[in-house]
Design a protein around this motif. Sequence first.
Motif, PDB file in Angstrom:
ATOM      1  N   ASP A 176      -3.033 -84.609  62.947  1.00 22.14           N
ATOM      2  CA  ASP A 176      -2.991 -84.768  61.481  1.00 22.14           C
ATOM      3  C   ASP A 176      -4.367 -85.130  60.929  1.00 22.14           C
ATOM      4  O   ASP A 176      -4.776 -84.622  59.870  1.00 22.14           O
ATOM      5  N   PHE A 177      -5.088 -86.004  61.617  1.00 28.51           N
ATOM      6  CA  PHE A 177      -6.424 -86.409  61.173  1.00 28.51           C
ATOM      7  C   PHE A 177      -7.360 -85.203  61.136  1.00 28.51           C
ATOM      8  O   PHE A 177      -8.058 -84.962  60.151  1.00 28.51           O
ATOM      9  N   ILE A 178      -7.362 -84.439  62.230  1.00 32.43           N
ATOM     10  CA  ILE A 178      -8.247 -83.270  62.315  1.00 32.43           C
ATOM     11  C   ILE A 178      -7.859 -82.227  61.275  1.00 32.43           C
ATOM     12  O   ILE A 178      -8.717 -81.651  60.589  1.00 32.43           O
ATOM     13  N   GLN A 179      -6.548 -81.974  61.141  1.00 32.87           N
ATOM     14  CA  GLN A 179      -6.090 -80.965  60.170  1.00 32.87           C
ATOM     15  C   GLN A 179      -6.494 -81.331  58.756  1.00 32.87           C
ATOM     16  O   GLN A 179      -6.913 -80.472  57.963  1.00 32.87           O
ATOM     17  N   HIS A 180      -6.372 -82.606  58.404  1.00 31.05           N
ATOM     18  CA  HIS A 180      -6.773 -83.065  57.068  1.00 31.05           C
ATOM     19  C   HIS A 180      -8.250 -82.789  56.824  1.00 31.05           C
ATOM     20  O   HIS A 180      -8.638 -82.325  55.745  1.00 31.05           O
ATOM     21  N   LYS A 181      -9.072 -83.071  57.827  1.00 28.39           N
ATOM     22  CA  LYS A 181     -10.517 -82.832  57.686  1.00 28.39           C
ATOM     23  C   LYS A 181     -10.810 -81.337  57.558  1.00 28.39           C
ATOM     24  O   LYS A 181     -11.647 -80.922  56.748  1.00 28.39           O
ATOM     25  N   VAL A 182     -10.142 -80.516  58.360  1.00 30.85           N
ATOM     26  CA  VAL A 182     -10.331 -79.068  58.286  1.00 30.85           C
ATOM     27  C   VAL A 182      -9.927 -78.548  56.903  1.00 30.85           C
ATOM     28  O   VAL A 182     -10.642 -77.748  56.285  1.00 30.85           O
ATOM     29  N   ASN A 183      -8.784 -79.019  56.416  1.00 30.82           N
ATOM     30  CA  ASN A 183      -8.294 -78.561  55.111  1.00 30.82           C
ATOM     31  C   ASN A 183      -9.271 -78.874  53.985  1.00 30.82           C
ATOM     32  O   ASN A 183      -9.352 -78.135  52.999  1.00 30.82           O
ATOM     33  N   ASN A 184     -10.018 -79.970  54.154  1.00 32.43           N
ATOM     34  CA  ASN A 184     -10.945 -80.402  53.104  1.00 32.43           C
ATOM     35  C   ASN A 184     -12.397 -80.027  53.390  1.00 32.43           C
ATOM     36  O   ASN A 184     -13.299 -80.451  52.664  1.00 32.43           O
ATOM     37  N   GLY A 185     -12.600 -79.239  54.451  1.00 32.23           N
ATOM     38  CA  GLY A 185     -13.952 -78.787  54.788  1.00 32.23           C
ATOM     39  C   GLY A 185     -14.893 -79.916  55.151  1.00 32.23           C
ATOM     40  O   GLY A 185     -16.095 -79.831  54.894  1.00 32.23           O
ATOM     41  N   GLN A 186     -14.362 -80.967  55.792  1.00 32.27           N
ATOM     42  CA  GLN A 186     -15.167 -82.147  56.110  1.00 32.27           C
ATOM     43  C   GLN A 186     -15.567 -82.184  57.583  1.00 32.27           C
ATOM     44  O   GLN A 186     -14.945 -81.550  58.434  1.00 32.27           O
ATOM     45  N   GLU A 187     -16.609 -82.939  57.875  1.00 30.63           N
ATOM     46  CA  GLU A 187     -17.002 -83.186  59.254  1.00 30.63           C
ATOM     47  C   GLU A 187     -15.892 -83.965  59.969  1.00 30.63           C
ATOM     48  O   GLU A 187     -15.232 -84.824  59.372  1.00 30.63           O
ATOM     49  N   ILE A 188     -15.712 -83.669  61.258  1.00 28.48           N
ATOM     50  CA  ILE A 188     -14.664 -84.313  62.049  1.00 28.48           C
ATOM     51  C   ILE A 188     -15.350 -85.136  63.136  1.00 28.48           C
ATOM     52  O   ILE A 188     -15.877 -84.592  64.114  1.00 28.48           O
ATOM     53  N   ASN A 189     -15.366 -86.445  62.961  1.00 26.12           N
ATOM     54  CA  ASN A 189     -16.013 -87.355  63.908  1.00 26.12           C
ATOM     55  C   ASN A 189     -14.948 -88.107  64.695  1.00 26.12           C
ATOM     56  O   ASN A 189     -14.124 -88.823  64.107  1.00 26.12           O
ATOM     57  N   LEU A 190     -14.972 -87.944  66.008  1.00 25.40           N
ATOM     58  CA  LEU A 190     -13.988 -88.575  66.888  1.00 25.40           C
ATOM     59  C   LEU A 190     -14.709 -89.460  67.892  1.00 25.40           C
ATOM     60  O   LEU A 190     -15.557 -88.984  68.642  1.00 25.40           O
ATOM     61  N   ASN A 191     -14.376 -90.743  67.898  1.00 27.75           N
ATOM     62  CA  ASN A 191     -14.992 -91.693  68.832  1.00 27.75           C
ATOM     63  C   ASN A 191     -13.917 -92.195  69.796  1.00 27.75           C
ATOM     64  O   ASN A 191     -13.004 -92.917  69.394  1.00 27.75           O
ATOM     65  N   PHE A 192     -14.012 -91.777  71.053  1.00 27.24           N
ATOM     66  CA  PHE A 192     -13.044 -92.150  72.077  1.00 27.24           C
ATOM     67  C   PHE A 192     -13.502 -93.458  72.729  1.00 27.24           C
ATOM     68  O   PHE A 192     -14.606 -93.537  73.264  1.00 27.24           O
ATOM     69  N   ILE A 193     -12.622 -94.460  72.679  1.00 28.34           N
ATOM     70  CA  ILE A 193     -13.022 -95.820  73.050  1.00 28.34           C
ATOM     71  C   ILE A 193     -12.171 -96.345  74.204  1.00 28.34           C
ATOM     72  O   ILE A 193     -10.941 -96.235  74.197  1.00 28.34           O
ATOM     73  N   CYS A 194     -12.864 -96.903  75.211  1.00 26.21           N
ATOM     74  CA  CYS A 194     -12.217 -97.554  76.345  1.00 26.21           C
ATOM     75  C   CYS A 194     -13.025 -98.812  76.671  1.00 26.21           C
ATOM     76  O   CYS A 194     -14.128 -98.995  76.151  1.00 26.21           O
ATOM     77  N   THR A 195     -12.512 -99.651  77.527  1.00 27.27           N
ATOM     78  CA  THR A 195     -13.164-100.935  77.763  1.00 27.27           C
ATOM     79  C   THR A 195     -14.615-100.783  78.212  1.00 27.27           C
ATOM     80  O   THR A 195     -15.531-101.347  77.617  1.00 27.27           O
ATOM     81  N   HIS A 196     -14.845 -99.986  79.272  1.00 22.68           N
ATOM     82  CA  HIS A 196     -16.175 -99.916  79.876  1.00 22.68           C
ATOM     83  C   HIS A 196     -16.938 -98.643  79.546  1.00 22.68           C
ATOM     84  O   HIS A 196     -18.073 -98.490  79.998  1.00 22.68           O
ATOM     85  N   ASN A 197     -16.333 -97.727  78.795  1.00 21.86           N
ATOM     86  CA  ASN A 197     -16.957 -96.416  78.509  1.00 21.86           C
ATOM     87  C   ASN A 197     -17.523 -95.816  79.788  1.00 21.86           C
ATOM     88  O   ASN A 197     -18.683 -95.431  79.860  1.00 21.86           O
ATOM     89  N   SER A 198     -16.657 -95.741  80.812  1.00 16.93           N
ATOM     90  CA  SER A 198     -17.112 -95.255  82.113  1.00 16.93           C
ATOM     91  C   SER A 198     -16.274 -94.109  82.660  1.00 16.93           C
ATOM     92  O   SER A 198     -16.775 -93.308  83.449  1.00 16.93           O
ATOM     93  N   ARG A 199     -15.005 -94.003  82.231  1.00 20.29           N
ATOM     94  CA  ARG A 199     -14.120 -92.991  82.816  1.00 20.29           C
ATOM     95  C   ARG A 199     -13.329 -92.244  81.748  1.00 20.29           C
ATOM     96  O   ARG A 199     -13.706 -91.143  81.352  1.00 20.29           O
ATOM     97  N   ARG A 200     -12.218 -92.849  81.286  1.00 23.44           N
ATOM     98  CA  ARG A 200     -11.298 -92.133  80.399  1.00 23.44           C
ATOM     99  C   ARG A 200     -11.914 -91.739  79.065  1.00 23.44           C
ATOM    100  O   ARG A 200     -11.640 -90.644  78.545  1.00 23.44           O
TER     101      ARG A 200
END
Length: 204
Positions: free
Chosen positions: A31-55
Motif C-alpha cells: 500500500d505504501f509503495i502503491q500510494h507513492k507510485v500513484n502520486n509520482g513520488q520517490e519511494i524510500n524504503l529503510n530496512f531496519i534490524c538490530t545490527h544491520n548485519s543480516r536480515r
Amino acid sequence: MYKDLVETINKIVSVQNINEERKAILQPLIDFIQHKVNNGQEINLNFICTHNSRRSHLSQIWAQTGANYFNIPNVHCYSGGTEETALFPKVAETLTNQGFNIFKISNESNPIYTIKIGDNTLPVIGFSKKYDSPFNPSSDFAAIMTCSQADSGCPFIAGAEKRIPITFDDPKISDSTPEQAQVYAERSLQIASEMFYVFSMIKK
C-alpha cells in the motif's frame, strides 16, 4: 542482469508459496509503495534490524532487485540498525552464490561492499550503519522493521512516514553449524520471494 541471478529469480517467481498470513503482513508495504507510485513520488524504503548485519541487508538488496525486475521507478532501498556492527560475511557469500556480483572496497572492521545485479547497473552499497546514519534518508521514508528486537526496541523512528513490521527469523542461529550455508540460502530466498511478491502487486 547476470545470468546466475536471472536463474535464481526465475526459481523465485515460479514458486510463489507465500501464505495468506504473510501476505497480510506484506500488504502495508504494498500500500505504501502503491500510494507513492500513484502520486509520482520517490519511494524510500529503510530496512531496519538490530545490527544491520543480516536480515536488513538481505531485505534491502532483494527489494531493490525486485523494483528493478518489475520496472518500478524511483525506488531507493536502504538499511540500518539500532547499532553499527558489520555486514556478516556469510550474507555476502550467500548473495554471491545466488548470482550477485559483490566486491569488497574496504577492509576495516566494518567493511564496505558494492553489490551489483548487472555489469551496467548502479551498485547497492552495503555496510553496517545506524538507521539514522547520514547515508540513509532523514524523512519521507518507510521504516521496515525486519526483526522483532528492533521493532520492540525502537518504538519511534525519526523522520519515518510509516513504520511497517515485516520480521524474519534470524539465520544467525545456524552460525558455526553444518547447516549454516543452507539456512542462509533459505532465508535469503524467503526474503527475495516476499520482496518480489510486493513489487509484483504494484500497478504502474
